[in-house]
Design a protein around this motif. Sequence first.
Motif: not given
Length: 219
Positions: A171, A211-212, A93-94, A215, A203, A96-97, A135, A138
Amino acid sequence: MRKIKLALCDDHNLFRVGMATILSQVADFELLLEASNGQELIDKVPRKTPDVVLLDLQMPVLDGTATADWLREHYPLIKIIVLTMHDEDRMVLHLLEKGVSGYLLKDAEPDEVELAIRKVIDEGVYLNEFVSKAMLRKMTNRTTVVKQPSTFYNSKVLLSEREKEVLKLICEGLSTAEISEKLFLSPRTVEGHRLRILEKTGTKNTAGMVAYAFKNNLV
């Protein structure tokens, strides 16, 4: 036939040679450059600029995360596919962001590597089953542990119903053409929705948008 120009950055010589051999067998792939660490890649990119970088994370001198940051800042059109042994959900995730377009484990099949390269060129992002499950885990862990209102409103991102439909399908890994067919919209209209979602979420590319969305519980 236009060739897709590639760069391969990995500090393990044996893996790099093997991957280079695999890539060379694809007719429209051209391995433009190889590097054993991020700094070496950065030094070479201005002279030979690839379309896609296959990037290891754990390397000496300059690691993959710092290299990805530099590439996103100086060469935002270059697509980055992380190719690593690290399978932690938070890392997926980190990155992808940060705007990484794809995340593959090093035990991926050669066919998947080829597919990922083509997907990031055509659609801007490649979401395989591993990434999608990471994802979802998470998101599930967050909503299970912390009972809180949907961050759809907390994030102050107000999407129309159609934009939410398009975002959900993005997504799920659908292409513009597939979304167009599913929602009975023209590809141009789908791209218009995609651009508005990017603007509203702040983004920079499709990977970051996905990712956003996960999240902030937008999907």
